[in-house]
Design a protein around this motif. Structure first.
Motif, mmCIF file in Angstrom:
data_model
loop_
_atom_site.group_PDB
_atom_site.id
_atom_site.type_symbol
_atom_site.label_atom_id
_atom_site.label_comp_id
_atom_site.label_asym_id
_atom_site.label_seq_id
_atom_site.Cartn_x
_atom_site.Cartn_y
_atom_site.Cartn_z
ATOM 1 N N VAL A 59 1.004 -1.363 0.086
ATOM 2 C CA VAL A 59 -0.028 0.124 -0.404
ATOM 3 C C VAL A 59 0.882 1.923 -0.002
ATOM 4 C CG1 VAL A 59 -1.847 1.093 0.936
ATOM 5 C CG2 VAL A 59 -1.891 -0.681 1.334
ATOM 6 N N LEU A 60 0.564 2.178 -0.919
ATOM 7 C CA LEU A 60 1.112 3.442 -0.690
ATOM 8 C C LEU A 60 0.337 4.440 -0.459
ATOM 9 C CD1 LEU A 60 3.716 4.368 -2.117
ATOM 10 C CD2 LEU A 60 3.021 5.437 -4.726
ATOM 11 N N LEU A 61 0.244 5.013 0.171
ATOM 12 C CA LEU A 61 -0.732 6.264 0.688
ATOM 13 C C LEU A 61 -0.211 7.775 0.323
ATOM 14 C CD1 LEU A 61 -3.812 6.664 2.176
ATOM 15 C CD2 LEU A 61 -2.199 6.632 4.547
ATOM 16 N N CYS A 62 -0.778 8.070 -0.838
ATOM 17 C CA CYS A 62 -0.347 9.005 -1.224
ATOM 18 C C CYS A 62 -1.270 10.419 -0.465
ATOM 19 C CB CYS A 62 -1.071 9.834 -2.569
ATOM 20 S SG CYS A 62 -0.800 7.856 -3.424
ATOM 21 N N VAL A 63 -0.355 11.704 0.291
ATOM 22 C CA VAL A 63 -0.904 12.746 0.758
ATOM 23 C C VAL A 63 -0.211 13.859 0.588
ATOM 24 C CG1 VAL A 63 -1.545 11.412 2.645
ATOM 25 C CG2 VAL A 63 0.681 12.662 2.399
ATOM 26 N N ARG A 64 -0.790 15.193 0.903
ATOM 27 C CA ARG A 64 -0.770 16.586 1.117
ATOM 28 C C ARG A 64 0.330 16.525 2.369
ATOM 29 N NH1 ARG A 64 -5.759 19.417 -0.871
ATOM 30 N NH2 ARG A 64 -6.303 17.721 0.628
ATOM 31 N N THR A 65 -0.303 16.495 3.288
ATOM 32 C CA THR A 65 0.462 16.585 5.240
ATOM 33 C C THR A 65 1.055 15.494 5.369
ATOM 34 O OG1 THR A 65 -1.133 18.401 5.362
ATOM 35 C CG2 THR A 65 -0.118 17.044 7.137
#
Length: 317
Positions: free
Chosen positions: A36-42
């Motif tokens: 799992v790759l979690l793509c976030v701004r923060t």
């Protein structure tokens, strides 16, 4: 993807958006055994899912920039409708002709703007039924509910295999249009009424508010019929009964977005009812009033809080 023992296929999954929905389903695909790759701004150090049984610490890879990423097998797109255009760089990096994008968001206009961003990928709409709240970056409280309604067929079967062993219920729907409008019928009532009053579901104990909720649902049902959804007055009655099953302390995603100073997703909810009503010449004064009020709201002072237990993204939300 890689093949492990007993024919198990370990797949690569990117979750774009780490709010309540993104966090819950990122943890689910991790439990199912996938990368799992979690793509976030923060950025944050780890994903924590808080439940009544305790805390689950999920070892996902958190990234804040799509540069250098390669296409994955699956993308779970978990952002609000108005944020979709802002995911273009992520989707361009993560998707190719072998990628399936599952759109996890509210409303009845789920996939058109997404498909334009990923012309070679397969796009699957999904109706989310969970109750969860983002407490802080990377920290999600998951109350209950863990299911996705998706169009019946090959993609539903593939999703069921992807989530196998995660506790997530993939529910194939022969008529997703009707299912989406049924969900919108609830969303168009409870979301604006909790957000505007700054009260949780206990506000539905007020007979005047309950009557307003029923009116919003009935307008939505009439528009849904015109669009082609198979909804009747009986669906309104069942939705009202379903709404009463929520505890008074439950909130909605729109209420929490307002309390947190976030943009409100009114265009995908009451705004959609109004847009389709205009197409078919249907009068929807209550939904039109909700749309105008939500559009005109100003951010709350940062000291504003909601009383009661912080449990909240309604199954409907």
């Amino acid at each position: 993807m890689t093949l492990a023992g007993d024919g198990y296929i370990r797949q690569s999954v990117a979750v774009v958006g780490a709010g309540a929905v993104g966090g819950v389903f990122a943890s689910a695909v991790h439990r199912a055994g996938h990368d799992v790759l979690l793509c976030v701004r923060t950025p944050f150090d780890e994903l924590v899912i808080e439940t009544s049984q305790g805390e689950e610490h999920v070892p996902v890879t958190v990234v804040t920039d799509p540069a250098g990423l390669r296409p994955v097998d699956w993308v779970l797109l978990a952002v609000k409708s108005f944020d979709t255009a802002g995911t273009a760089r992520w989707l361009a990096a993560l998707c190719d002709e072998n990628t399936t994008v599952v759109v996890l968001r509210n409303g009845v206009e789920q996939t058109d703007d997404v498909q334009a961003l990923v012309p070679r990928a397969t796009v699957v709409p999904a109706l989310v039924y969970i109750q969860a709240e983002r407490l802080a970056p990377g920290h999600i409280r998951h109350g209950y509910g863990n299911s996705l309604d998706v169009p019946a067929g090959r993609d539903a079967d593939r999703l069921a295999r992807l989530f196998h062993g995660s506790g997530t219920d993939i529910r194939p729907q022969q008529d997703l249009v009707t299912a989406a409008w049924r969900k919108l019928m609830l969303n168009a009532a409870v979301n604006p009424l909790t957000a505007l009053t700054l009260r949780r579901m206990e506000v539905m104990g007020d007979s005047m508010i309950l009557g307003l909720a029923e009116g919003l649902m009935r307008e939505t049902q009439v528009v849904a019929e015109a669009v082609g959804a198979r909804l009747t007055g009986a669906d309104v009655r069942r939705t009202l009964a379903f709404m009463k099953e929520f505890s008074d302390g439950n909130g909605t995603s729109m209420l929490y977005d307002r309390l947190n100073g976030n943009a409100l997703e009114w265009e995908a909810l009451n705004g959609a009812v109004v847009r389709y009503a205009d197409l078919y010449g249907i009068d929807v004064p209550l939904n039109r009033a909700m749309t105008a009020l939500l559009h005109a709201l100003r951010p709350l002072p940062t000291t504003t809080t909601a009383e009661g237990p912080a449990d909240t993204r309604l199954a409907a939300a």
